[in-house]
Write a protein that holds these residues in place. Structure first.
Motif, PDB file in Angstrom:
ATOM      1  N   ASP A 142       8.440   8.227   3.645  1.00  0.00           N
ATOM      2  CA  ASP A 142       8.235   7.205   2.627  1.00  0.00           C
ATOM      3  C   ASP A 142       9.386   6.200   2.625  1.00  0.00           C
ATOM      4  O   ASP A 142       9.175   4.989   2.478  1.00  0.00           O
ATOM      5  N   HIS A 155       5.607   0.387  -6.397  1.00  0.00           N
ATOM      6  CA  HIS A 155       5.372  -1.032  -6.113  1.00  0.00           C
ATOM      7  C   HIS A 155       3.886  -1.250  -5.799  1.00  0.00           C
ATOM      8  O   HIS A 155       3.311  -0.508  -4.993  1.00  0.00           O
ATOM      9  N   PRO A 156       3.261  -2.248  -6.425  1.00  0.00           N
ATOM     10  CA  PRO A 156       1.815  -2.420  -6.220  1.00  0.00           C
ATOM     11  C   PRO A 156       1.416  -2.688  -4.765  1.00  0.00           C
ATOM     12  O   PRO A 156       0.305  -2.336  -4.366  1.00  0.00           O
ATOM     13  N   ARG A 158       2.190  -1.154  -2.250  1.00  0.00           N
ATOM     14  CA  ARG A 158       1.928   0.096  -1.534  1.00  0.00           C
ATOM     15  C   ARG A 158       0.427   0.397  -1.492  1.00  0.00           C
ATOM     16  O   ARG A 158      -0.049   1.049  -0.570  1.00  0.00           O
ATOM     17  N   GLU A 159      -0.276  -0.060  -2.530  1.00  0.00           N
ATOM     18  CA  GLU A 159      -1.703   0.258  -2.613  1.00  0.00           C
ATOM     19  C   GLU A 159      -2.516  -0.348  -1.496  1.00  0.00           C
ATOM     20  O   GLU A 159      -3.580   0.138  -1.166  1.00  0.00           O
ATOM     21  N   MET A 160      -2.006  -1.448  -0.933  1.00  0.00           N
ATOM     22  CA  MET A 160      -2.767  -2.093   0.141  1.00  0.00           C
ATOM     23  C   MET A 160      -2.649  -1.323   1.447  1.00  0.00           C
ATOM     24  O   MET A 160      -3.318  -1.620   2.420  1.00  0.00           O
ATOM     25  N   GLN A 161      -1.759  -0.354   1.480  1.00  0.00           N
ATOM     26  CA  GLN A 161      -1.563   0.392   2.724  1.00  0.00           C
ATOM     27  C   GLN A 161      -1.695   1.880   2.455  1.00  0.00           C
ATOM     28  O   GLN A 161      -0.752   2.638   2.583  1.00  0.00           O
ATOM     29  N   ASP A 162      -2.926   2.288   2.070  1.00  0.00           N
ATOM     30  CA  ASP A 162      -3.131   3.709   1.813  1.00  0.00           C
ATOM     31  C   ASP A 162      -3.186   4.423   3.156  1.00  0.00           C
ATOM     32  O   ASP A 162      -3.775   3.941   4.111  1.00  0.00           O
ATOM     33  N   THR A 183       2.130   3.147   8.257  1.00  0.00           N
ATOM     34  CA  THR A 183       1.048   2.195   8.015  1.00  0.00           C
ATOM     35  C   THR A 183       1.285   0.905   8.787  1.00  0.00           C
ATOM     36  O   THR A 183       0.410   0.061   8.872  1.00  0.00           O
ATOM     37  N   ARG A 210      -4.186   3.754   8.708  1.00  0.00           N
ATOM     38  CA  ARG A 210      -4.543   3.437   7.315  1.00  0.00           C
ATOM     39  C   ARG A 210      -5.900   4.051   7.040  1.00  0.00           C
ATOM     40  O   ARG A 210      -6.724   4.150   7.946  1.00  0.00           O
ATOM     41  N   ASP A 212      -8.942   3.337   6.351  1.00  0.00           N
ATOM     42  CA  ASP A 212      -9.969   2.281   6.341  1.00  0.00           C
ATOM     43  C   ASP A 212     -10.935   2.550   7.482  1.00  0.00           C
ATOM     44  O   ASP A 212     -10.506   3.046   8.521  1.00  0.00           O
TER      45      ASP A 212
END
Ligand code: PHE
Length: 375
Positions: A142, A155-156, A158-162, A183, A210, A212
């Motif tokens: 991390d 930090h928001p 981070r959500e774009m890179q699950d 990621t 990721r 996706d």
């Protein structure tokens, strides 16, 4: 009397076992001899066991004789084993001949995967500009994947890179203990800057992950990262470097490019680079129109000036050193350059696909020959 008997017994045993060893004509037979002589229930072992019942004087001399016998037999077995192996090798060498004069069957020649081809093209272009290649691990933590890149916990962005998380590493503490599949290749920036002194001028390739999956996203894909840190570096250097790069890569001399503001926590300012393209008349054509006008834009990479917090996290004084970073998807670059429509097909291992989109290993395009193969 007993002594005498035992002595002749040892002699007979020795000659018997020695002739069995000599008669063993393969490794399996030799091993059988070894087991019946020296194994747990073997003949020499059985004699060894009688030592316990002897008086100390006798045990001493007998013990020595038996040990000597054991060593002699072991040496004979070893010698025979080496001879059998040599013989087996000689037989193989005599029977397995290869005709090196046969010409290769071209219909069976393999193809270079578009990812490997694209990685080589990217390397050649950036190597020309003086970049060297760095590497980092696929299993990151991390700290390197997020925190050091200015995405602190919570930090928001981070959500774009699950991604895919792994069990904690018990030998590490805090964010370094939280293991995950990286990621992006930006984590290599951190590893490189922490391990080396500035200036830095690196590129890095690798698998990234990721969660996706659709026509333009797969759980695993490849990225390329670039990082340049030196004194007095500004946005003009970033734009010049990337403009030269896309023009060389797509082999379009005056390919129009634009930088569009965008957000990545580890750069400030951050941007996305677009290249001109046109969808007029169906299909996709890269480049502007002959009169210099542009019909449309296509995003190809993320970039920006390295955030001062990132430099500080790597022990670099942002008042002395500045620089830029950029990152791109390698499949995306290959799809655009070579007209491959679906990202998922890269990883289906379909040899028909590879035959079609792959590259002939003896006639692959390079920076000097240009693209020979268009689809
Ligand atoms: N790491 C970013 C991504 O995966 C790309 C990027 C790299 C952006 C370097 C800016 C600078 O989307």
């Amino acid at each position: 009397m007993l002594k005498q008997r035992m002595f002749s017994e040892i002699k007979t045993l020795k000659s018997e076992i020695a002739s069995e060893i000599e008669a063993a004509n393969d490794l399996k037979a030799l091993d059988d001899v070894r087991v019946t002589a020296l194994g747990k229930k073997g003949r020499i072992t059985a004699l060894m066991k009688t030592l316990g019942a002897m008086d100390p004087e006798e045990r001493k001399t007998k013990g020595q004789e038996l040990n000597a016998l054991k060593d002699e037999i072991a040496a004979l077995i070893e010698k025979q084993e080496a001879a059998l192996k040599r013989q087996a090798m000689d037989e193989r060498l005599a029977s397995e001949t290869q005709d090196v004069t046969l010409s290769p069957r071209s219909s069976e020649m393999g193809h270079i995967h578009p990812i490997s081809q694209t990685v080589e093209e990217l390397t050649a272009i950036f190597a020309d500009m003086g970049f060297t290649v760095a590497e980092g691990p696929d299993i990151e933590d991390d700290y390197h994947n997020f925190t050091a890149l200015n995405f602190p916990p919570g930090h928001p962005a981070r959500e774009m890179q699950d991604t895919f998380f792994l069990p904690n590493d018990p030998e590490e503490d805090g964010e370094r203990a939280h293991k995950l599949l990286r990621t992006h290749t930006s984590s290599v920036q951190i590893r490189h800057m922490q391990a080396h002194k500035p200036p830095h001028k690196i590129i890095c390739f690798g698998r990234t992950y990721r969660s996706d999956y659709d026509m333009t996203h797969t759980p695993m894909f490849h990225q390329m990262e670039g990082l340049l840190i030196d004194k007095d570096i500004h946005m003009g250097h970033l734009k010049g470097c990337l403009m030269d790069f896309v023009r060389a890569f797509f082999e379009i001399d005056n390919l129009p490019v634009r930088l569009r503001p965008s957000f990545f926590p580890f750069v400030e300012p951050g941007a996305e680079m677009d290249i001109a393209c046109s969808r007029k008349g169906g299909g996709l054509r890269l480049g502007g129109n002959p009169d210099g006008s542009v019909d449309g834009w296509m995003e190809i990479l993320g970039c920006g000036m390295v955030h001062p917090n990132v430099l500080k996290n790597c022990g670099i004084d942002p008042d002395t050193y500045q620089g830029f970073a950029f990152g791109m998807g390698i499949e995306r670059m290959a799809m655009l350059k070579y007209g491959i429509p679906d990202l998922r097909t890269f990883f289906e291992s379909d040899v028909r696909w590879l035959r079609h989109y792959g590259f002939d290993p003896l006639e692959r395009p390079n920076n000097a020959t240009g693209v020979q193969k268009t689809t």
